[in-house]
Scaffold this motif. Structure first.
Motif, PDB file in Angstrom:
ATOM      1  N   SER A  54       1.108  -1.329   0.034  1.00 31.41           N
ATOM      2  CA  SER A  54       0.188   0.242   0.166  1.00 31.41           C
ATOM      3  C   SER A  54       0.832   1.315  -0.121  1.00 31.41           C
ATOM      4  O   SER A  54       0.447   1.867  -0.621  1.00 31.41           O
ATOM      5  CB  SER A  54      -0.930   0.357   1.196  1.00 31.41           C
ATOM      6  OG  SER A  54      -0.075   0.615   1.753  1.00 31.41           O
ATOM      7  N   ASP A  55       1.714   0.957   0.857  1.00 32.50           N
ATOM      8  CA  ASP A  55       2.676   2.702   0.439  1.00 32.50           C
ATOM      9  C   ASP A  55       3.409   2.560  -1.045  1.00 32.50           C
ATOM     10  O   ASP A  55       3.544   3.039  -1.094  1.00 32.50           O
ATOM     11  CB  ASP A  55       3.809   2.246   2.028  1.00 32.50           C
ATOM     12  CG  ASP A  55       3.552   2.097   3.118  1.00 32.50           C
ATOM     13  OD1 ASP A  55       2.592   2.954   3.197  1.00 32.50           O
ATOM     14  OD2 ASP A  55       4.044   2.220   4.148  1.00 32.50           O
ATOM     15  N   ALA A  57       2.147   1.634  -3.375  1.00 34.24           N
ATOM     16  CA  ALA A  57       0.912   2.538  -4.463  1.00 34.24           C
ATOM     17  C   ALA A  57       0.770   3.599  -4.612  1.00 34.24           C
ATOM     18  O   ALA A  57       1.079   4.133  -4.932  1.00 34.24           O
ATOM     19  CB  ALA A  57       0.081   1.119  -4.288  1.00 34.24           C
ATOM     20  N   ARG A  58       0.716   4.145  -3.023  1.00 36.29           N
ATOM     21  CA  ARG A  58       1.120   5.511  -2.671  1.00 36.29           C
ATOM     22  C   ARG A  58       1.601   6.193  -3.309  1.00 36.29           C
ATOM     23  O   ARG A  58       1.568   7.518  -4.327  1.00 36.29           O
ATOM     24  CB  ARG A  58       0.312   5.915  -0.985  1.00 36.29           C
ATOM     25  CG  ARG A  58       0.151   7.027  -0.772  1.00 36.29           C
ATOM     26  CD  ARG A  58      -0.422   7.440   0.270  1.00 36.29           C
ATOM     27  NE  ARG A  58       0.422   6.332   1.355  1.00 36.29           N
ATOM     28  CZ  ARG A  58       0.280   4.838   1.597  1.00 36.29           C
ATOM     29  NH1 ARG A  58      -0.888   4.606   2.174  1.00 36.29           N
ATOM     30  NH2 ARG A  58       0.734   4.546   3.049  1.00 36.29           N
ATOM     31  N   GLU A  59       3.262   5.507  -3.399  1.00 33.46           N
ATOM     32  CA  GLU A  59       4.667   6.446  -3.697  1.00 33.46           C
ATOM     33  C   GLU A  59       4.619   6.522  -4.789  1.00 33.46           C
ATOM     34  O   GLU A  59       5.026   7.882  -5.873  1.00 33.46           O
ATOM     35  CB  GLU A  59       5.205   6.126  -3.155  1.00 33.46           C
ATOM     36  CG  GLU A  59       6.805   6.410  -3.628  1.00 33.46           C
ATOM     37  CD  GLU A  59       6.921   8.050  -2.842  1.00 33.46           C
ATOM     38  OE1 GLU A  59       8.081   8.212  -3.203  1.00 33.46           O
ATOM     39  OE2 GLU A  59       6.898   8.184  -1.170  1.00 33.46           O
ATOM     40  N   CYS A  61       1.962   6.716  -7.241  1.00 28.83           N
ATOM     41  CA  CYS A  61       0.439   6.662  -7.981  1.00 28.83           C
ATOM     42  C   CYS A  61      -0.367   5.819  -8.337  1.00 28.83           C
ATOM     43  O   CYS A  61      -1.146   6.430  -9.931  1.00 28.83           O
ATOM     44  CB  CYS A  61       0.849   7.988  -8.441  1.00 28.83           C
ATOM     45  SG  CYS A  61       1.667   9.541  -7.280  1.00 28.83           S
ATOM     46  N   GLY A  64      -3.288  -0.017  -5.682  1.00 29.12           N
ATOM     47  CA  GLY A  64      -3.042  -1.452  -4.775  1.00 29.12           C
ATOM     48  C   GLY A  64      -3.235  -2.301  -5.635  1.00 29.12           C
ATOM     49  O   GLY A  64      -2.496  -2.819  -5.455  1.00 29.12           O
ATOM     50  N   HIS A 145       4.007  14.665  -6.326  1.00 28.09           N
ATOM     51  CA  HIS A 145       4.014  14.728  -5.919  1.00 28.09           C
ATOM     52  C   HIS A 145       2.948  14.631  -4.171  1.00 28.09           C
ATOM     53  O   HIS A 145       1.825  13.693  -4.193  1.00 28.09           O
ATOM     54  CB  HIS A 145       5.130  13.801  -5.414  1.00 28.09           C
ATOM     55  CG  HIS A 145       5.421  13.065  -4.365  1.00 28.09           C
ATOM     56  ND1 HIS A 145       5.621  11.104  -4.389  1.00 28.09           N
ATOM     57  CD2 HIS A 145       5.691  12.511  -2.895  1.00 28.09           C
ATOM     58  CE1 HIS A 145       4.795  10.493  -3.904  1.00 28.09           C
ATOM     59  NE2 HIS A 145       5.794  11.140  -2.333  1.00 28.09           N
ATOM     60  N   GLU A 149      -0.539  13.154  -3.166  1.00 29.04           N
ATOM     61  CA  GLU A 149      -0.806  12.365  -1.795  1.00 29.04           C
ATOM     62  C   GLU A 149      -1.955  13.369  -0.916  1.00 29.04           C
ATOM     63  O   GLU A 149      -2.224  12.785  -0.744  1.00 29.04           O
ATOM     64  CB  GLU A 149       0.436  12.652  -0.803  1.00 29.04           C
ATOM     65  CG  GLU A 149       1.933  11.920  -0.883  1.00 29.04           C
ATOM     66  CD  GLU A 149       2.592  11.916  -0.591  1.00 29.04           C
ATOM     67  OE1 GLU A 149       2.682  12.850   0.268  1.00 29.04           O
ATOM     68  OE2 GLU A 149       3.763  11.314  -0.318  1.00 29.04           O
TER      69      GLU A 149
END
Length: 151
Positions: A54-55, A57-59, A61, A64, A145, A149
């Motif tokens: 998940s981290d 995926a967030r990083e 963009c 998941g 970025h 977020e």
């Protein structure tokens, strides 16, 4: 130049350079050929071993489930190891293999060589302009970025 024209030309130039670099590198790298998202994920895991899906995926963009698919492919190819997180056995930590580190090192070396060759073909004024633009491009990347977020 009108601001809208400038932003369109800048975006087109950035996308064009990145796409051409990736295509040239992908063509010359040994099999298996990795897609851009796979290379991005490998770079992230090498830089931040133990990162969760998940981290990541967030990083990156990305969704998941998209990162999970990339992880599965890279695990099958021997580039990533997925292991349970010690604090939460339901979560996974991603670790690079030695093959991933070697592959990424080769990718970076070839990318640097390619860009160096192409930049050396530019005249001094263009090289200086590119050099001067690096801080602004880095700030642009940070802004993009941060906005990703926030949303």
């Amino acid at each position: 130049m009108e601001p809208e024209t400038f932003t369109e030309e800048l975006a087109d130039a950035l996308v064009g350079v990145q796409r051409l670099i990736r295509r040239r590198l992908r063509r010359d790298m040994p099999d298996p050929r990795l897609r851009g998202a796979e290379v991005d994920l490998l770079r992230l895991v090498v830089d931040r071993p133990g990162i969760g899906i998940s981290d990541a995926a967030r990083e990156l963009c990305l969704a998941g489930n998209s990162v999970s698919t990339l992880v599965n492919q890279l695990v099958r190819q021997g580039y990533l190891v997925r292991e349970p997180h010690p604090a939460d056995r339901r979560a996974a930590r991603l670790l690079p293999t030695a093959a991933a580190e070697t592959r990424l090192e080769e990718w970076r070396r070839r990318r640097s060589d390619l860009v160096r060759r192409q930049v050396s073909r530019l005249d001094a004024a263009d090289r200086e302009a590119l050099h001067a633009a690096i801080p602004a491009l880095r700030k642009l990347a940070v802004n993009l970025h941060e906005e990703a977020e926030e949303s």
